[in-house]
Design a protein around this motif. Structure first.
Motif, PDB file in Angstrom:
ATOM      1  N   PHE A   1       0.816  -1.208   0.000  1.00 26.51           N
ATOM      2  CA  PHE A   1       0.000   0.000   0.000  1.00 26.51           C
ATOM      3  C   PHE A   1       0.858   1.271   0.000  1.00 26.51           C
ATOM      4  CE2 PHE A   1      -2.900  -3.124   1.927  1.00 26.51           C
ATOM      5  CZ  PHE A   1      -4.015  -2.939   1.124  1.00 26.51           C
ATOM      6  N   PHE A   2       2.138   1.135   0.364  1.00 23.95           N
ATOM      7  CA  PHE A   2       2.992   2.302   0.519  1.00 23.95           C
ATOM      8  C   PHE A   2       4.192   2.288  -0.417  1.00 23.95           C
ATOM      9  CE2 PHE A   2       0.909   1.507   4.604  1.00 23.95           C
ATOM     10  CZ  PHE A   2       0.271   2.721   4.794  1.00 23.95           C
ATOM     11  N   SER A   3       4.184   1.394  -1.397  1.00 24.05           N
ATOM     12  CA  SER A   3       5.291   1.370  -2.355  1.00 24.05           C
ATOM     13  C   SER A   3       5.212   2.614  -3.244  1.00 24.05           C
ATOM     14  CB  SER A   3       5.203   0.117  -3.226  1.00 24.05           C
ATOM     15  OG  SER A   3       4.077   0.201  -4.102  1.00 24.05           O
ATOM     16  N   PRO A   4       6.348   3.093  -3.757  1.00 24.66           N
ATOM     17  CA  PRO A   4       6.322   4.269  -4.635  1.00 24.66           C
ATOM     18  C   PRO A   4       5.350   4.121  -5.800  1.00 24.66           C
ATOM     19  CG  PRO A   4       8.568   3.776  -3.986  1.00 24.66           C
ATOM     20  CD  PRO A   4       7.718   2.639  -3.468  1.00 24.66           C
ATOM     21  N   ARG A   5       5.270   2.915  -6.366  1.00 27.77           N
ATOM     22  CA  ARG A   5       4.353   2.703  -7.499  1.00 27.77           C
ATOM     23  C   ARG A   5       2.901   2.850  -7.059  1.00 27.77           C
ATOM     24  NH1 ARG A   5       4.114  -2.692 -11.426  1.00 27.77           N
ATOM     25  NH2 ARG A   5       2.389  -1.977 -12.746  1.00 27.77           N
ATOM     26  N   ALA A   6       2.554   2.254  -5.905  1.00 27.80           N
ATOM     27  CA  ALA A   6       1.180   2.359  -5.412  1.00 27.80           C
ATOM     28  C   ALA A   6       0.840   3.803  -5.066  1.00 27.80           C
ATOM     29  CB  ALA A   6       1.001   1.460  -4.190  1.00 27.80           C
ATOM     30  N   LEU A   7       1.788   4.529  -4.513  1.00 24.87           N
ATOM     31  CA  LEU A   7       1.519   5.907  -4.098  1.00 24.87           C
ATOM     32  C   LEU A   7       1.343   6.837  -5.291  1.00 24.87           C
ATOM     33  CD1 LEU A   7       3.971   6.215  -1.071  1.00 24.87           C
ATOM     34  CD2 LEU A   7       1.484   5.922  -1.020  1.00 24.87           C
ATOM     35  N   GLU A   8       2.006   6.538  -6.389  1.00 24.47           N
ATOM     36  CA  GLU A   8       1.846   7.380  -7.585  1.00 24.47           C
ATOM     37  C   GLU A   8       0.387   7.414  -8.035  1.00 24.47           C
ATOM     38  OE1 GLU A   8       3.500   9.553  -9.358  1.00 24.47           O
ATOM     39  OE2 GLU A   8       5.195   9.407  -7.981  1.00 24.47           O
ATOM     40  N   ALA A   9      -0.337   6.319  -7.777  1.00 26.43           N
ATOM     41  CA  ALA A   9      -1.752   6.280  -8.141  1.00 26.43           C
ATOM     42  C   ALA A   9      -2.576   7.259  -7.308  1.00 26.43           C
ATOM     43  CB  ALA A   9      -2.292   4.858  -7.973  1.00 26.43           C
ATOM     44  N   HIS A  10      -2.027   7.694  -6.175  1.00 29.99           N
ATOM     45  CA  HIS A  10      -2.729   8.642  -5.301  1.00 29.99           C
ATOM     46  C   HIS A  10      -2.278  10.087  -5.522  1.00 29.99           C
ATOM     47  CE1 HIS A  10      -4.690   5.550  -2.835  1.00 29.99           C
ATOM     48  NE2 HIS A  10      -3.541   4.893  -2.842  1.00 29.99           N
ATOM     49  N   ARG A  11      -1.295  10.305  -6.394  1.00 29.17           N
ATOM     50  CA  ARG A  11      -0.733  11.651  -6.537  1.00 29.17           C
ATOM     51  C   ARG A  11      -1.790  12.656  -6.997  1.00 29.17           C
ATOM     52  NH1 ARG A  11       4.162  14.173  -6.816  1.00 29.17           N
ATOM     53  NH2 ARG A  11       5.343  12.221  -6.707  1.00 29.17           N
ATOM     54  N   VAL A  12      -2.590  12.286  -7.975  1.00 26.82           N
ATOM     55  CA  VAL A  12      -3.622  13.214  -8.466  1.00 26.82           C
ATOM     56  C   VAL A  12      -4.594  13.567  -7.343  1.00 26.82           C
ATOM     57  CG1 VAL A  12      -5.558  13.483 -10.058  1.00 26.82           C
ATOM     58  CG2 VAL A  12      -3.412  12.473 -10.868  1.00 26.82           C
ATOM     59  N   PHE A  13      -4.970  12.563  -6.550  1.00 24.51           N
ATOM     60  CA  PHE A  13      -5.845  12.828  -5.404  1.00 24.51           C
ATOM     61  C   PHE A  13      -5.195  13.820  -4.445  1.00 24.51           C
ATOM     62  CE2 PHE A  13      -6.665  11.919  -0.936  1.00 24.51           C
ATOM     63  CZ  PHE A  13      -8.024  12.173  -0.861  1.00 24.51           C
ATOM     64  N   MET A  14      -3.906  13.619  -4.145  1.00 24.60           N
ATOM     65  CA  MET A  14      -3.203  14.523  -3.235  1.00 24.60           C
ATOM     66  C   MET A  14      -3.162  15.945  -3.790  1.00 24.60           C
ATOM     67  SD  MET A  14       0.082  12.328  -1.913  1.00 24.60           S
ATOM     68  CE  MET A  14      -0.022  10.551  -1.743  1.00 24.60           C
ATOM     69  N   GLU A  15      -2.887  16.068  -5.072  1.00 24.48           N
ATOM     70  CA  GLU A  15      -2.808  17.399  -5.682  1.00 24.48           C
ATOM     71  C   GLU A  15      -4.171  18.094  -5.649  1.00 24.48           C
ATOM     72  OE1 GLU A  15      -1.240  16.415  -9.493  1.00 24.48           O
ATOM     73  OE2 GLU A  15       0.863  16.448  -8.802  1.00 24.48           O
ATOM     74  N   ARG A  16      -5.233  17.326  -5.875  1.00 27.27           N
ATOM     75  CA  ARG A  16      -6.578  17.897  -5.805  1.00 27.27           C
ATOM     76  C   ARG A  16      -6.929  18.296  -4.372  1.00 27.27           C
ATOM     77  NH1 ARG A  16      -8.902  14.106  -8.194  1.00 27.27           N
ATOM     78  NH2 ARG A  16      -9.746  12.954  -6.416  1.00 27.27           N
TER      79      ARG A  16
END
Length: 363
Positions: free
Chosen positions: A52-67
């Protein structure tokens, strides 16, 4: 640094003694919260959660974080001012809730509940009674019970019911799949929610402060690519660890743990992170170009061994997202924060941190 790392990596030789872990009765849980547990089951649980915390998995959350960052910063920019410690609280809780599986809840209300849970009497980990009287312990239990119950009924219980009928790629679904009971899921959510809130909130504020104290680093950060910004953040968290002391209880003498069973061991993270044998030259100064591997750059600020923080990449990523958005919005410091110390977490608190913004129509 070498001695501290060896101690933290000495499997089964020590157990968790921080965060008042030793006061939590084992009988309450068939599975103890990951922050409090030790041993083979803990290591397997942690290994399964890493995805759940791998760099690849976290990239999927980047757009959410930016929003999420934009949703918080846009009103602040129009108002012309904001409290960074409040912005960082709401942002870090929103991100943690998304990954844990509490994304459908009211973020502001959730943040208030989690913050209230940590309004606790001071503790002294070096004393058998933690420096608390029976009255203090009763107050701590009373003050924690209400926000904990509200957290369960308003946030965790609805999320459990939703994930039972429709599993998702989040931690609550993962725990349900492995047969965790509601009270065990509650404590895991509390662990991840508060870890994401408490330490990341403070680190975000510290980054803004340290960047403005070093104009040349601030100028670099504004234009640097992600990798370089991450190196700067790693250097800041090395110098300003959100958790300054890690406590372990010796269980058996073993390689890396030369202490008699029962010894309370205090690992001074800040001192370890400025070991001149590792962080040269000038270990007390900010130098993002140090010739170290990525995992070594942060020192012990995310711990090490079996209890190394699984969310280290998340903390750096979400901090970068919010700080970058704030700088692009023209945020500058109006009032420097008041610095306090949280004895339970063993880390700094930055409060009343006021920012001002360039006019909303400014370039």
């Amino acid at each position: 640094m070498a001695e501290s790392q060896a101690l933290l990596r000495a499997k089964l030789a020590t157990t968790q003694a921080g965060f008042t872990a030793e006061r939590i009765p084992a009988r309450l849980f068939a599975r103890r919260p990951i922050l409090m547990d030790d041993g083979a089951d803990h290591q397997e649980h942690r290994r399964q959660l890493v995805r759940f915390f791998s760099p690849r998995a976290l990239e999927a959350h980047r757009v959410f974080m930016e929003r999420a960052a934009a949703d918080l910063i846009d009103p602040a920019r129009h108002a012309g001012t904001a409290q960074l410690d409040d912005l960082a609280l709401l942002f870090s809780v929103r991100v943690a809730a998304e990954i844990v599986g509490l994304g459908g809840t009211d973020t502001a209300a959730l943040a208030r509940r989690l913050e209230a849970f940590f309004q606790q009497p001071p503790v002294d980990h070096t004393r058998d009674d933690y420096g608390r009287t029976n009255k203090d312990w009763a107050r701590a239990a009373r003050d924690a019970l209400v926000p904990l119950a509200e957290f369960y009924w308003n946030d965790v219980r609805p999320a459990i019911r939703a994930r039972r009928s429709r599993p998702a790629d989040d931690i609550i679904s993962f725990l349900l799949e492995r047969g965790y009971r509601p009270r065990e899921i509650l404590m895991e959510c509390l662990t991840y929610g508060t870890a994401g809130m408490v330490t990341t909130r403070e680190f975000i504020s510290m980054v803004m402060l340290r960047l403005h104290e070093t104009p040349e680093i601030l100028a670099r950060y504004r234009t640097a690519p992600v990798a370089e910004r991450t190196a700067i953040l790693s250097e800041i968290i090395r110098l300003e660890p959100p958790v300054a002391h890690l406590y372990r209880r010796a269980q058996t003498e073993a390689p890396g743990c030369p202490y008699p069973p029962g010894t309370l061991i205090d690992i001074d993270v800040r001192a370890s992170n400025q070991d001149p044998r590792v962080f040269t030259p000038s270990p007390s100064k900010m130098c993002p170009e140090r010739d170290l591997k990525a995992a070594e750059r942060t020192g012990l600020s995310f711990g090490d061994g079996a209890h190394r923080c699984p969310g280290s990449s998340l903390a750096l990523m979400e901090t970068d997202v919010l700080i970058t958005a704030l700088l692009r919005a023209g945020a500058t410091i109006t009032v420097r924060p008041r610095r306090d110390f949280d004895t339970l977490v063993q880390g700094y608190q930055l409060r009343d941190f006021t920012l001002s913004f360039a006019p909303a129509d400014a370039p």
